[in-house]
Design a protein around this motif. Structure first.
Motif, PDB file in Angstrom:
ATOM      1  N   MET B 409      56.793  27.312  22.522  1.00 22.04           N
ATOM      2  CA  MET B 409      56.459  28.556  21.260  1.00 22.04           C
ATOM      3  C   MET B 409      55.450  29.012  21.448  1.00 22.04           C
ATOM      4  O   MET B 409      54.646  29.451  22.044  1.00 22.04           O
ATOM      5  N   VAL B 410      55.776  30.606  20.673  1.00 22.03           N
ATOM      6  CA  VAL B 410      54.607  31.477  21.090  1.00 22.03           C
ATOM      7  C   VAL B 410      54.601  31.819  19.270  1.00 22.03           C
ATOM      8  O   VAL B 410      56.121  32.490  18.539  1.00 22.03           O
ATOM      9  N   GLY B 411      53.767  31.494  18.913  1.00 18.37           N
ATOM     10  CA  GLY B 411      53.313  31.767  17.325  1.00 18.37           C
ATOM     11  C   GLY B 411      52.268  32.820  16.719  1.00 18.37           C
ATOM     12  O   GLY B 411      51.350  32.895  17.644  1.00 18.37           O
ATOM     13  N   GLU B 412      52.333  33.078  16.042  1.00 19.72           N
ATOM     14  CA  GLU B 412      51.745  34.637  15.714  1.00 19.72           C
ATOM     15  C   GLU B 412      50.433  34.406  15.185  1.00 19.72           C
ATOM     16  O   GLU B 412      50.148  33.119  13.720  1.00 19.72           O
ATOM     17  N   THR B 413      49.003  34.100  15.246  1.00 18.04           N
ATOM     18  CA  THR B 413      48.160  33.604  14.524  1.00 18.04           C
ATOM     19  C   THR B 413      47.734  35.030  13.920  1.00 18.04           C
ATOM     20  O   THR B 413      48.092  35.999  13.877  1.00 18.04           O
ATOM     21  N   MET B 414      47.081  34.340  12.687  1.00 16.14           N
ATOM     22  CA  MET B 414      45.935  35.702  11.969  1.00 16.14           C
ATOM     23  C   MET B 414      44.818  35.983  12.548  1.00 16.14           C
ATOM     24  O   MET B 414      44.154  35.717  12.288  1.00 16.14           O
ATOM     25  N   PRO B 415      45.151  37.649  11.708  1.00 13.80           N
ATOM     26  CA  PRO B 415      44.150  37.977  12.966  1.00 13.80           C
ATOM     27  C   PRO B 415      42.878  37.860  11.456  1.00 13.80           C
ATOM     28  O   PRO B 415      42.968  37.315  10.265  1.00 13.80           O
ATOM     29  N   GLN B 416      41.614  37.675  12.394  1.00 16.16           N
ATOM     30  CA  GLN B 416      40.118  36.766  11.693  1.00 16.16           C
ATOM     31  C   GLN B 416      38.964  37.441  11.975  1.00 16.16           C
ATOM     32  O   GLN B 416      38.850  37.615  13.412  1.00 16.16           O
TER      33      GLN B 416
END
Ligand code: FAD
Ligand code: SF4
Lengths: 206, 549
Positions: B409-416
């Motif tokens: 996968m290439v999965g979008e992480t959330m900006p933190q």
């Protein structure tokens, strides 16, 4: 665990293509150096050396190799040359210290199991000890060295990086080996070019 | 120190390497340290390389610095994984947090051409809605750029890199790839079979390697070693596309030149201090652009702190180094009945963006996944670091190498905000503080990872895979100096111009406010192409520093 290891591609050797268009000059130069100039021990001490070798033998037994890959020498060379990996985990000392500390800890774990040191354990007992280390079942104080991270990210990662970039490790798994300027033509399942390993033979279907 | 004996600098004496030759050179314009150039660009990858070419073509004087060597792929790239470690950024970064990032190999490069010298050429576009993910989809933040603008620049950079892709791409607005798609190999056919079994679309992956001759590039010969550098020049890296363009247009490239500090005076950047050939030097410049990617750009800005900028340059809002993102890169592997021999052809020949375009999920954001073809040590390293296998069991699992297939996968992480780059207490060989990087996943990231692993496992099983194995990792970097509309919550405006210092710019992956569920290079390049045009327009109106214009 199975018994003795039977490589699925007996007789396949990527080096047989040395003079073919699969090899170019730069690859030949790199491999010639790898095969002919095995570095001498420069980083580890004479006392640490048997522990390192026993560790390599346990991680990648090479009884089936007529000409075993000198894993310990290449680990030593990388440390001597301060070859980095780009990452240092905040909970890990720098690699030179981590390796020294880790090897000493393996000897201490062996002593806690009644042996003189790691190298003098029988192969099965060494394997069992490494499983304990990986699972965090420690009997001695590793002095803040994270045992599993040391084992997986330094020891295992480095040993496989050396073994499977070596023609011996590559041939054993049926990898095509160097491929420049000539690449591959047959891309379909169960098809291979004449310059690839013939179909593999597996003992049992897993 | 990274253990490599780098070659001596090669872009010297008015000549630069001819990347299409084994030993040749091309003429190169050179600038003196004392003459203020219009633009000093730090980094020559997707951001810096594209910007250098386009600004030079627009008539600006440009010097672009790269910490890494100027390779000639035909002569320098061996078919050998260990040797080719020389392409990566191997100087240590300190990695902390609950989910510490692995750098080096799978993460960032150090060479003229940047990480594209060893990238895997997957050339995807953002889903249009992601440029406004907060207002359209309810998560993350909006980009300060409209998707239609980005869409035009995707067209531009896809042409510049001669992307080979399918005539009908199943997701998103219509696009036209300049070169025909490559043949899908056995590993890609596994994905295709699985997708068809589960009733989701799949596509041959759009790739930055040519399927027919282009200029001095031969068509891809399917040797499969893209990640360790393409030795044939089929791969359309920045090194062989935008760098020659930049040189042609009169830019100077300084290889093996590590920029350690940006100097400022009276609230303006005056130039860069850089280390080359054993000495520190100072290049004067009217504008400075940071394009060193998501770790080095924040590191450089932070390390350029001065009396007037005690927390680093462009950092009055405290945002430099923050909102760093990775892509989840978990995978599922299985043993097939067939011999797959996944080492042939570029590693990701088939892709599935299904979950990028479906919004009814138990997590925000999206992910794509691709078929796999890791080289032997890459695969072995993943096995041992994830599973701790060794001994006969390691031999047994590696012996199945030619029968493996995988989906990753290439999965979008959330900006933190707390995922960030700071300066460590320790220093590198040049005396520069090392980067300290903290990364921890949030609950949404974990839910996405679970979803993707389950879905990929079902698909691989449906395609006939057995002995399924799941592995976790991350790839790519995004953010760290994000652009935005609000100086309180971003580092630059929509042009990449820092809010604090009008002649200091950022132009690389660190600008990305959100990560998207696709590999980032095309988005970074499109954004750089856009910024180049914006800078040119601003200079035309007298709103950017310029020498002659
Ligand atoms: C193994 C791998 C595979 C990938 N595969 C894909 C893929 O298939 N598709 C995709 O879209 N993306 C892929 N990527 C990601 C992609 O390559 C990057 O996102 C992209 O190159 C980032 O662009 P950039 O301009 O921000 O930085 P880079 O391209 O990394 O360029 C930064 C450059 O700046 C230089 N630099 C940094 N600091 C300094 C300094 N202080 N002084 C001088 N020079 C400096 C570095 O040496 C480097 O060359 C991959 C990345 C890796 C590591
Ligand atoms: S598969 Fe194609 S792009 Fe990849 S290294 Fe080979 S020739 Fe280059």
């Amino acid at each position: 665990m199975t018994g003795r290891f039977h490589p699925p591609y007996p007789g396949w050797n990527v080096l047989d293509k040395w003079d073919s268009p699969s090899f170019n000059d730069v690859t030949r130069a790199v491999l010639r150096k790898r095969l002919e100039e095995v570095p001498k021990r420069r980083f580890f001490t004479r006392k640490e050396w048997p522990t390192l070798q026993a560790l390599c033998d346990t991680v990648l037994p090479q009884n089936h190799n007529a000409d075993p890959v000198p894993l310990a020498n290449w680990i030593d060379a990388a440390l001597h040359e301060e070859r980095g990996s780009g990452t240092r985990h905040a909970d890990m000392p720098a690699p030179p210290r981590a390796w020294r500390q880790g090897l000493a800890a393996l000897d201490a774990e062996a002593r806690a199991r009644g042996a003189a040191d790691f190298a003098s354990l029988m192969p099965d007992a060494r394997g069992a000890l490494l499983h304990d280390v990986d699972a965090g079942r420690l009997r001695t104080d590793w002095q803040r060295l994270p045992a599993r991270r040391f084992f997986r990210n330094l020891v295992l990662a480095e040993i496989v990086a050396i073994y499977y970039s070596h023609p011996t490790g590559q041939s054993e798994i049926g990898f095509g080996g160097p491929a420049s300027p000539r690449g591959y033509v047959r891309l379909q399942p169960n098809r291979a070019d004449a310059w690839e390993a013939p179909p593999g033979q597996w003992e049992e279907t897993p | 120190m990274n253990g490599w004996a780098d070659p001596a600098p090669r872009a010297v004496d008015g000549r630069a390497p001819d990347v299409f030759s084994t030993a040749g050179t091309v003429p190169m314009r050179q600038f003196s340290d004392r003459d203020a150039v219009d633009f000093a660009i730090v980094g020559t990858g997707c951001g810096g390389g594209v910007l250098a070419a386009k600004l030079a073509e627009a008539g600006f004087s440009v010097v672009a610095f790269d910490a890494g060597p100027f390779w000639r792929p035909l002569a320098d790239f061996a078919s050998d994984e260990r040797e080719q470690d020389k392409l990566y950024w191997l100087d240590p970064r300190i990695s902390a947090g609950d989910d510490p990032v692995e750098f080096g190999q799978n993460n960032s490069g150090r060479a003229v051409g940047g990480s594209t010298v060893h990238f895997q050429m997957v050339a995807l576009r953002f889903r249009p809605e992601w440029f406004a993910s907060r207002s359209r989809l309810g998560y993350g933040v909006d980009w300060p750029v409209d998707w239609r603008t980005m869409w035009r620049y995707y067209d531009e950079v896809e042409r510049a890199c001669a992307i080979s892709g399918p005539v009908n791409y199943p997701w998103g607005p219509k696009r036209h790839y300049p070169y025909r798609a490559h043949e899908v190999n056995a590993a890609g056919q596994v994905l295709a079979r699985g997708a068809e079994a589960l009733g989701v679309p799949w596509a041959p992956t759009p790739l930055a390697t040519v399927s027919a001759p282009r200029g001095k590039s031969p068509p891809c010969v399917y040797r499969g070693m893209c990640k360790i550098g393409c030795s044939t020049n089929a791969k359309q890296s920045v090194l062989i596309t935008f760098i020659p363009r930049a040189l042609d247009a009169g830019a100077e490239i300084r290889d093996l030149a590590m920029v350690g500090r940006i100097e400022t005076e009276d609230g303006r950047a005056t130039g860069v201090e850089y280390h080359r050939d054993g000495q520190w030097r100072f290049q004067r410049a009217r504008n400075v652009v940071c394009a060193g990617y998501s770790i080095e750009t924040p590191r450089l800005l932070l390390n350029s702190a001065s009396g007037a900028h005690p927390h680093g340059l462009a950092n009055s809002s405290g945002n430099v180094g923050r909102y760093l993102m990775v892509h989840l890169n978990d995978a599922v592997w299985g043993v097939m009945e067939d011999e797959i021999r996944w080492y042939k052809v570029p590693p990701s020949m088939a892709c599935c963006e299904h979950w990028n375009y479906i919004d009814d999920k138990d997590f925000d954001g999206g992910y794509s996944f691709m078929s796999q073809g890791p080289l032997p040590t890459d695969f072995a390293r993943m096995l041992v670091t994830n599973e701790g296998v060794f001994g006969d069991e390691l031999h047994r699992q590696m012996a199945l190498y030619n029968r493996m297939a995988g989906l990753k996968m290439v999965g979008e992480t959330m900006p933190q905000a707390d995922n960030r780059v700071t300066l460590a207490d320790e220093h590198d060989d040049l005396g520069l503080p090392r980067a300290h990087v903290t990364y921890s996943c949030c609950d949404n990231d974990r839910r996405m990872r679970r979803h993707a692993r389950d879905f990929m496992a079902r698909m691989l099983a449906a395609a006939g895979g057995s002995e399924l194995l799941e592995t976790g990792s991350t790839a790519h970097l995004m953010g760290g100096c994000r652009m935005g509309n609000d100086p309180e919550t971003s580092v630059t405006d929509s042009d990449g111009r820092t809010w604090d210092i009008p002649n200091l710019w950022v132009c690389d992956g660190s600008l990305m406010p959100t990560a998207g569920g696709v590999n980032p290079s095309m988005t970074i390049m499109a954004n750089a192409a856009r910024i180049a045009d914006r800078i040119t327009a601003l200079a035309g109106r007298g709103e950017a520093e310029r020498a002659h214009g």
